[in-house]
Enzyme design. Structure first.
Site, short mmCIF file in Angstrom:
data_model
loop_
_atom_site.label_atom_id
_atom_site.label_comp_id
_atom_site.label_asym_id
_atom_site.label_seq_id
_atom_site.Cartn_x
_atom_site.Cartn_y
_atom_site.Cartn_z
N ASP A 1 1.32 -2.51 12.56
CA ASP A 1 1.72 -2.96 11.23
C ASP A 1 2.10 -4.43 11.30
OD1 ASP A 1 3.37 -3.61 8.91
OD2 ASP A 1 3.19 -1.47 8.45
N ARG B 1 0.87 -1.19 0.00
CA ARG B 1 0.00 0.00 0.00
C ARG B 1 0.89 1.22 0.00
NH1 ARG B 1 -4.29 0.98 4.70
NH2 ARG B 1 -2.52 1.16 6.07
N THR C 1 -1.23 7.54 -0.29
CA THR C 1 -2.55 7.46 -0.94
C THR C 1 -3.37 6.27 -0.44
OG1 THR C 1 -1.72 6.04 -2.69
CG2 THR C 1 -1.55 8.41 -3.07
C1 PRP Z 1 -0.74 -4.31 4.85
C2 PRP Z 1 -1.53 -5.55 5.22
C3 PRP Z 1 -2.54 -5.67 4.11
C4 PRP Z 1 -2.79 -4.23 3.74
C5 PRP Z 1 -4.13 -3.82 4.25
O1 PRP Z 1 0.21 -4.59 3.90
O2 PRP Z 1 -0.72 -6.69 5.34
O3 PRP Z 1 -2.09 -6.41 3.00
O4 PRP Z 1 -1.76 -3.44 4.36
O5 PRP Z 1 -4.44 -2.53 3.84
P1 PRP Z 1 -5.61 -2.18 2.84
O6 PRP Z 1 -6.78 -3.02 3.24
O7 PRP Z 1 -5.85 -0.73 3.08
O8 PRP Z 1 -5.14 -2.48 1.45
P2 PRP Z 1 1.36 -3.55 3.50
O9 PRP Z 1 0.97 -2.80 2.28
O10 PRP Z 1 1.75 -2.74 4.69
O11 PRP Z 1 2.53 -4.49 3.05
P3 PRP Z 1 3.42 -5.50 3.91
O12 PRP Z 1 2.51 -6.61 4.38
O13 PRP Z 1 4.44 -5.96 2.95
O14 PRP Z 1 4.01 -4.73 5.06
N1 URA Z 2 -1.86 -2.83 7.54
C1 URA Z 2 -1.46 -3.23 8.77
O1 URA Z 2 -0.53 -4.01 8.90
N2 URA Z 2 -2.11 -2.71 9.82
C2 URA Z 2 -3.14 -1.87 9.72
O2 URA Z 2 -3.70 -1.46 10.75
C3 URA Z 2 -3.55 -1.47 8.43
C4 URA Z 2 -2.89 -1.99 7.36
#
Ligand code: PRP
Ligand code: URA
Length: 208
Positions: A199, A103, A107
């Site tokens: 996170d 993400r 944005t």
């Molecule tokens: C996080 C999480 C989801 C996403 C959720 O991933 O693991 O995949 O955000 O957010 P959304 O519903 O608003 O799309 P992130 O993009 O942080 O990547 P990562 O798991 O590699 O840290």
């Molecule tokens: N991704 C995460 O890992 N945590 C949140 O709360 C939202 C998105």
């Protein structure tokens, strides 16, 4: 409209309390996330289609029931990886596909950066796994990627979700059943789930 099932189980609630706690370190976070994956898998596989087969026990021939369709587990990278071992421990014959999403922190828009699925995924039951469903953007993009490959039976396995994300997914993909451990209050102004667990990818892999 697909089902929205939020598990009410004392063991799931207890384990969720451990991973929500900011003082839980990486080792326990990883172990408990997988344990929840296993508990959820047991519940969510209750209605898997079965078929009859004949086998021989050491005593005689007999009719048995076996799974009628292949199961493919598809974690959304990175955080989805944290539930795969737990789910696989109950369904060891399940193949695993991967889809990479990140993400944009400004944005909140999801971007796909990797996808690899096993042969025959289109005829399988796909368990799409992402513990965090915030805006729902990552999950919706992953569902679209699966639909583009003609997957017809997609079941979403989350952990913690914001109502905003669930609403968006249900509107865009009403046929997808959704399984969660908790539906939280809301998203905060930087797109994190409240109360959430922070996170998930960073806590799982120690990247912060
Ligand atoms: C996080 C999480 C989801 C996403 C959720 O991933 O693991 O995949 O955000 O957010 P959304 O519903 O608003 O799309 P992130 O993009 O942080 O990547 P990562 O798991 O590699 O840290
Ligand atoms: N991704 C995460 O890992 N945590 C949140 O709360 C939202 C998105």
């Amino acid at each position: 409209m697909g089902k929205l099932i939020i598990y009410k189980h004392p063991l799931i609630d207890h384990k969720l309390s451990i991973i929500r706690d900011k003082n839980t370190g990486m080792k326990d976070f990883k172990a408990v996330l997988n344990e929840i994956g296993g508990l959820m898998a047991y519940e969510m596989t209750r209605d898997l289609p079965q078929k009859e087969a004949m086998i021989e026990t050491p005593i005689c021939e007999t009719k048995v029931k076996v799974l009628a369709k292949e199961i493919v587990i598809v974690p959304i990278l990175r955080a989805g990886i944290g539930m795969v071992d737990g789910i696989s421990s109950l369904i060891p014959t399940a193949k695993v596909g991967h889809i990479g999403m990140y993400r944009d922190e400004e944005t909140l828009q999801a971007h796909e950066y990797y996808a690899k699925f096993p042969k025959g995924v289109e005829d399988s039951i796909v368990l799409l796994v992402d513990p965090m469903i915030a805006t729902g953007g990552s999950v919706m993009m992953a569902i679209e990627a699966l639909k583009k490959r003609h997957v017809k039976d997609i079941r979403l396995v989350g952990l913690v979700a914001a109502p905003e994300g669930i609403k968006a997914i249900q509107e865009a993909h009403p046929e997808v059943d959704i399984y969660l451990a908790a539906l939280d209050e809301k998203l905060n102004d930087v797109g994190y789930i409240v109360p959430g667990l922070g996170d998930c990818g960073d806590r799982l892999f120690g990247t912060k």
